[in-house]
Design an enzyme around this catalytic site. Structure first.
Site, PDB file in Angstrom:
ATOM      1  N   ASP A   1     -38.452 -33.424   3.956  1.00 36.28           N
ATOM      2  CA  ASP A   1     -39.356 -32.202   4.367  1.00 36.28           C
ATOM      3  C   ASP A   1     -39.957 -33.115   5.077  1.00 36.28           C
ATOM      4  O   ASP A   1     -40.992 -33.133   5.390  1.00 36.28           O
ATOM      5  CB  ASP A   1     -40.642 -31.884   3.334  1.00 36.28           C
ATOM      6  CG  ASP A   1     -40.282 -31.834   1.959  1.00 36.28           C
ATOM      7  OD1 ASP A   1     -39.766 -30.479   1.890  1.00 36.28           O
ATOM      8  OD2 ASP A   1     -40.585 -32.330   1.234  1.00 36.28           O
TER       9      ASP A   1
ATOM     10  N   GLY B   1     -42.161 -37.297   1.478  1.00 37.23           N
ATOM     11  CA  GLY B   1     -40.229 -37.318   1.223  1.00 37.23           C
ATOM     12  C   GLY B   1     -40.231 -37.487   2.840  1.00 37.23           C
ATOM     13  O   GLY B   1     -41.017 -36.463   3.341  1.00 37.23           O
TER      14      GLY B   1
ATOM     15  N   GLY C   1     -35.977 -38.558  -6.730  1.00 40.48           N
ATOM     16  CA  GLY C   1     -36.491 -38.328  -5.260  1.00 40.48           C
ATOM     17  C   GLY C   1     -37.598 -38.829  -5.132  1.00 40.48           C
ATOM     18  O   GLY C   1     -38.563 -39.362  -4.927  1.00 40.48           O
ATOM     19  N   HIS C   2     -38.499 -38.225  -6.403  1.00 36.70           N
ATOM     20  CA  HIS C   2     -40.222 -37.828  -6.499  1.00 36.70           C
ATOM     21  C   HIS C   2     -40.398 -39.064  -7.002  1.00 36.70           C
ATOM     22  O   HIS C   2     -41.647 -40.385  -6.620  1.00 36.70           O
ATOM     23  CB  HIS C   2     -40.457 -36.764  -7.256  1.00 36.70           C
ATOM     24  CG  HIS C   2     -40.659 -35.447  -7.231  1.00 36.70           C
ATOM     25  ND1 HIS C   2     -39.630 -34.421  -7.254  1.00 36.70           N
ATOM     26  CD2 HIS C   2     -41.104 -34.941  -6.043  1.00 36.70           C
ATOM     27  CE1 HIS C   2     -39.788 -33.874  -6.751  1.00 36.70           C
ATOM     28  NE2 HIS C   2     -41.018 -33.509  -5.772  1.00 36.70           N
TER      29      HIS C   2
END
Length: 285
Positions: free
Chosen positions: A152, A149, A36-37
């Site tokens: 959050d 993202g 994801g990062h």
């Protein structure tokens, strides 16, 4: 990729980029990097010539009984991932570099209203810590673009409000939530889950999606749907903190005219706190 730990050196390198007319994107992280990062890094590279990623486990966004000491610190692994991902600068400052007068005496940046609802109600002071560190990174790096993202989502909404309210010339990009095939949103904290909990964790996303699909409009019908979703999660072994449909722009409660919405939830599963959300649009309500 250059690994830089002090602000003076960082400014020198960034000044060279700007003298060459190159744009800069920032991807702020606390490390423990996953796919994801890396999707944030990829999006950043599409919008700027140079990408800076920060790795800093920020103490001011953790509560006294939270997992600051146990939060994953995998710096060498993170560094290799970022280098392979084409990052230009890894900024990894010390606490003293970030908070020269100490975290207890830092200048606080707070976004009222948005910071005390939902996650903010259950984690008092958390978002003040987030906005304060992000503001410091923005002041230090002066990026043209910053990428966050969508998982959050409340954090994203708060940062957008801060940037707008303080007239910061920074474009905020949201990267879609990166999920496992089962639907579980990737998170650095997922490593806390046992095998059994990881299997059950998929029910969170499924419940969010069902709420989206069954959205009845505002009022009592919505309150009943939210309550039924909470009860479903409890039966699945979760301890919900909240489960709520909100307007996606300002996180206020929807009304009959609301069109762009988000359903958000925070739960505990064993020792792990999970958050997730699903954006959706409605017509004709």
């Amino acid at each position: 990729m250059k690994t830089i730990r002090d602000i003076h050196t960082l400014h020198d390198v960034l000044q060279g980029f700007k003298q060459d007319g190159e744009t800069v994107a920032l991807v702020p992280t606390m490390g423990g990097l996953h796919k994801g990062h890396m999707s944030l890094v990829q999006l950043a590279s599409e919008y700027a010539e140079r990408v800076v990623t920060s790795v800093f486990v920020n103490p001011t966004q953790f509560g006294p009984s939270e997992d600051f000491e146990d939060y994953p610190r995998t710096f060498e692994t993170d560094r290799r991932k970022l280098s392979r991902g084409g990052v230009d600068i890894l900024f990894a400052p010390s606490h003293e570099e970030v908070y020269p007068f100490g975290a207890d005496n830092m200048t606080l940046v707070s976004v009222p209203g948005l910071s005390t609802i939902l996650c903010g109600e259950h984690r008092p002071g958390h978002f003040d810590g987030v906005t304060s560190i992000v503001n410091r990174l923005f002041n230090t790096i002066a990026p043209d673009v910053a990428v966050f993202g969508q998982k959050d989502y409340q954090q994203l909404a708060i940062i957008r409000r801060m940037v707008a309210d303080l007239h910061m010339p920074i474009k905020i990009l949201a990267s879609p939530t990166y999920r496992e095939k089962t639907g579980l949103a990737l998170s650095s904290r997922n490593r806390y889950l046992t095998d059994d909990e990881r299997e059950r964790a998929n029910e969170l996303y499924a419940t969010l999606c069902d709420c989206r699909d069954q959205y009845p409009g505002s009022g009592q019908a919505l309150a009943d749907l939210e309550q039924s979703c909470i009860e479903r999660l409890v039966r699945a072994g979760f301890k919900p903190e909240y489960f709520s449909v909100r307007q996606s722009g300002d996180l206020q409660l929807p009304n009959q005219g609301s069109r762009y919405l988000v359903v958000l939830a925070a739960v505990r599963l064993g020792e792990t706190r999970l958050i997730d959300n699903v954006l959706f649009e409605v017509n004709g309500l």
